[in-house]
Write an enzyme that holds these catalytic residues in place. Sequence first.
Site, short mmCIF file in Angstrom:
data_model
loop_
_atom_site.label_atom_id
_atom_site.label_comp_id
_atom_site.label_asym_id
_atom_site.label_seq_id
_atom_site.Cartn_x
_atom_site.Cartn_y
_atom_site.Cartn_z
N GLU A 34 0.87 -1.17 0.00
CA GLU A 34 0.00 0.00 0.00
C GLU A 34 0.91 1.23 0.00
OE1 GLU A 34 -2.74 0.32 3.29
OE2 GLU A 34 -3.59 2.17 2.46
N ARG A 260 5.47 -13.06 9.47
CA ARG A 260 6.12 -11.78 9.21
C ARG A 260 7.44 -11.72 9.97
NH1 ARG A 260 2.34 -7.66 8.86
NH2 ARG A 260 3.82 -6.05 9.41
N LYS A 270 4.49 0.47 9.19
CA LYS A 270 4.57 1.78 8.53
C LYS A 270 3.93 2.87 9.37
CE LYS A 270 3.13 -0.02 4.64
NZ LYS A 270 2.50 -0.16 3.32
#
Length: 556
Positions: A34, A260, A270
């Site tokens: 994104e 992850r 982020k």
Amino acid sequence: MSDTTPIQHFIRTIIDADLASGKQHGVATRFPPEPNGYLHIGHAKSICLNFGLAQDYQGVCNLRFDDTNPEKEADEYALAIQEDVHWLGFQWSGPVRWASDYFQQLYDYAEELIRQGKAFVCDLTLEAMREYRGTLTEKGRNSPYRERTVDDNLDLFRRMKAGEFPDGSKTLRAKIDMASPNFNLRDPVIYRIKRAHHIRTGDVWCIYPMYDYTHCISDALERITHSLCTLEFEDHRPLYDWVLDQLPVPSHPQQIEFSRLELHYTVTSKRKLLQLVSQGHVAGWDDPRMPTLHGMRRRGYTPEGIREFARRIGISKSENIVDMAVLESAIRDDLEAKAPRVMAVIKPLKVVLTNYQDGVTGSRSAGFHPQHPEFGGREVSISREIWIEQDDFSEDPPTGWQRLKPGGEARLRYSYVVKCDEAVKDADGKVVELRCSIDHDTLGQNPVGRKVKGVIHWVSASHALAAEIRLYDRLFTDPEPDGHKDRDFIEFLNPNSLTVVHGWVEPALKDAAPEAHYQFERSGYFCADRIDQRPGERLVFNRTVTLRDTWNKGHG
Ligand code: ATP
Ligand code: MG
């Protein structure tokens, strides 16, 4: 040196089986960021996985921006992400893709779901919806709007699109099962009304599709074979499959989840990285202390080193919390082979060579790399005044000390053995200068009748160039800064994560290009700053990594 042999993991095993059984005839992956921030080391793991598989299986990997949250997304981020993927050494297949390229198709499919009686327009507010959703132990309740007719739903959905209703007043929801133990299947929202300017589609749309609805369809339209994502999407997989099962999409990709990457002493989110930037805790997204690819690049981490790190940590479904030492050793191993060796003094102490004689006292040539004669070399000149490291002198050293001490000897790297005759102090008793004498018979040979073991680095004061040297330490003082329920991660910022010093470097570094890597002998690997270094004018070096692992010794 990095090894390029792929390490087998469960995703490769699945792919191998799919190719062997004929379920798939090739491999198509995608990396779907994104554009709401800069990429971090966790994304590097995903990039290396997706692009790496495409390379290994001679398949393709798309870069697709997941741009369904217009308020948070920006062109700056989209550009930085493309730059990072290239810098890491990968090229996406064909043009950059955007989920927004499919907005019309996604809309048409939504009408299709409505026509099939599998989606409805709901007037519940977000709050009410939460109430209806139920809990882990309690089933949800059907929305009172769930039984609207197809015609009503189509009419309302078209009017949502036409901008007839205020933001947030209606949603389009998939009609699945409010009693499902999986929350994601309890009639999830697939469209919302939001009047926000979109970086690609401007103001054309005032309704936007939700991620879960968009992602699976985008994958299917691009004929992705294996859609790899992190474990938190495991519970979303039934929805991914449900959407594709209802619609006439051209393919049905298989979603596969892996764990992850989390790195100790930093954060990989982020949102939190944005907070560090926007609140001024760091100088920007590319601050060398940041775990962003831009930050790591500026610090001097290499793409090869980061790829090697990704290879070493592997891919699995188990927790992947990695020590910073693993990343640093991959970087070090890469730089070891490619960084020229030079001498630089970071915390300088002046030394006067009292018996230095111009004309008599010689210089030696030294190669830039012991294993790479092709790197060339330079003359290492000496003069009456030199700089050494403050730490290489001790008035009262521990036993076994091999560096300088009063009356003691050490070899100057590539030069003479010197003896410390006197330490000159200031009014506070601090040593500000050493007076030493050269043994003139020790240039390129051992002293006669005694052993001198210690070798220290140095630079000639009359030849050296002033340089700004930036020393970085861990950004946080806690291994899991965002792992505390009652404390904000900002509280764990390390106040000493950056130290700027003014040191001296060899003249060979005069024209160091931005991003050039060096080993400063005995100190670490350094990189000419990408932004501030101006060859021949201003020298700025960032410490990329120390020569040895200092992470576990409480000092960076
Ligand atoms: P963040 O929380 O940092 O915003 P994200 O998952 O929301 O992360 P995206 O831009 O959606 O960020 O991520 C793009 C891809 O990178 C996704 O496929 C995601 O699963 C993967 N990814 C993100 N963070 C990690 C991580 N820490 N380890 C491995 N893969 C990751
Ligand atoms: Mg995301």
